[in-house]
Design a protein around this motif. Structure first.
Motif, PDB file in Angstrom:
ATOM      1  N   GLY A   1       0.713  -1.334  -0.041  1.00 22.89           N
ATOM      2  CA  GLY A   1      -0.016   0.088  -0.089  1.00 22.89           C
ATOM      3  C   GLY A   1       0.913   1.317  -0.122  1.00 22.89           C
ATOM      4  O   GLY A   1       1.924   1.295  -0.585  1.00 22.89           O
ATOM      5  N   ALA A   2       0.475   2.249   0.527  1.00 24.31           N
ATOM      6  CA  ALA A   2       0.897   3.641   0.499  1.00 24.31           C
ATOM      7  C   ALA A   2       2.611   3.420   1.303  1.00 24.31           C
ATOM      8  O   ALA A   2       2.743   2.728   2.040  1.00 24.31           O
ATOM      9  N   SER A   3       3.256   4.503   0.612  1.00 24.46           N
ATOM     10  CA  SER A   3       4.694   4.357   1.157  1.00 24.46           C
ATOM     11  C   SER A   3       4.993   5.943   1.778  1.00 24.46           C
ATOM     12  O   SER A   3       4.167   6.918   0.481  1.00 24.46           O
TER      13      SER A   3
ATOM     14  N   GLU B   1      -0.977  -1.497   4.999  1.00 24.60           N
ATOM     15  CA  GLU B   1      -2.037  -1.996   3.915  1.00 24.60           C
ATOM     16  C   GLU B   1      -1.480  -2.480   2.766  1.00 24.60           C
ATOM     17  O   GLU B   1      -0.340  -2.119   2.423  1.00 24.60           O
TER      18      GLU B   1
END
Length: 132
Positions: free
Chosen positions: A28-30, A39
């Motif tokens: 998911g998001a970085s 995520e």
């Protein structure tokens, strides 16, 4: 035992998800701002009802990981596989404390298992939706 060895394992597993994500999965998001909450996005496997869909899941390292399994929850409704509850939680034996093995089970392996359940539901492993 201090928390640093446990956090070290979580860091190694997170690095593996970023470097070699399981099939049909992407991080998911970085950057990850909370080491204990990730995520991951699972792409629906080809040739199945979820093909072409994307399914974000939350991974929460609650309690005593790796001695207890992480809590993995789908953020979108996924009701065809009978192994996913109405709340989005996996109901497979491996997510039960008594079946969990910290020596052999990793988040990478759990994600592969989740993809396989989207492909072929495990009807004998704690189904939550008998109608399916």
């Amino acid at each position: 035992m201090g928390l640093e060895p446990l956090r070290g394992r979580i860091r190694r597993e997170l690095r593996l998800i970023w470097v070699e994500p399981p099939a049909f999965c992407q991080p998911g998001a970085s950057p990850v701002t909370d080491l204990l909450h990730w995520e991951v996005v699972i792409d629906g496997p080809d040739g199945r009802p979820y093909a072409g869909g994307t399914f974000p899941v939350d991974i929460n390292f609650v309690g005593n990981y790796p001695f207890k399994p992480p809590k993995i929850t789908f953020k979108t409704k996924v009701r065809v596989p009978p192994n996913i509850s109405a709340e989005g939680e996996m109901t497979l034996d491996i997510f039960r404390d008594e079946s969990w093995s910290p020596a052999t089970t990793t988040v990478h392996k759990l994600l592969l298992l989740i993809v396989s359940v989207l492909r072929d539901p495990m009807l004998d492993d704690h189904p939550t939706n008998d109608e399916v």
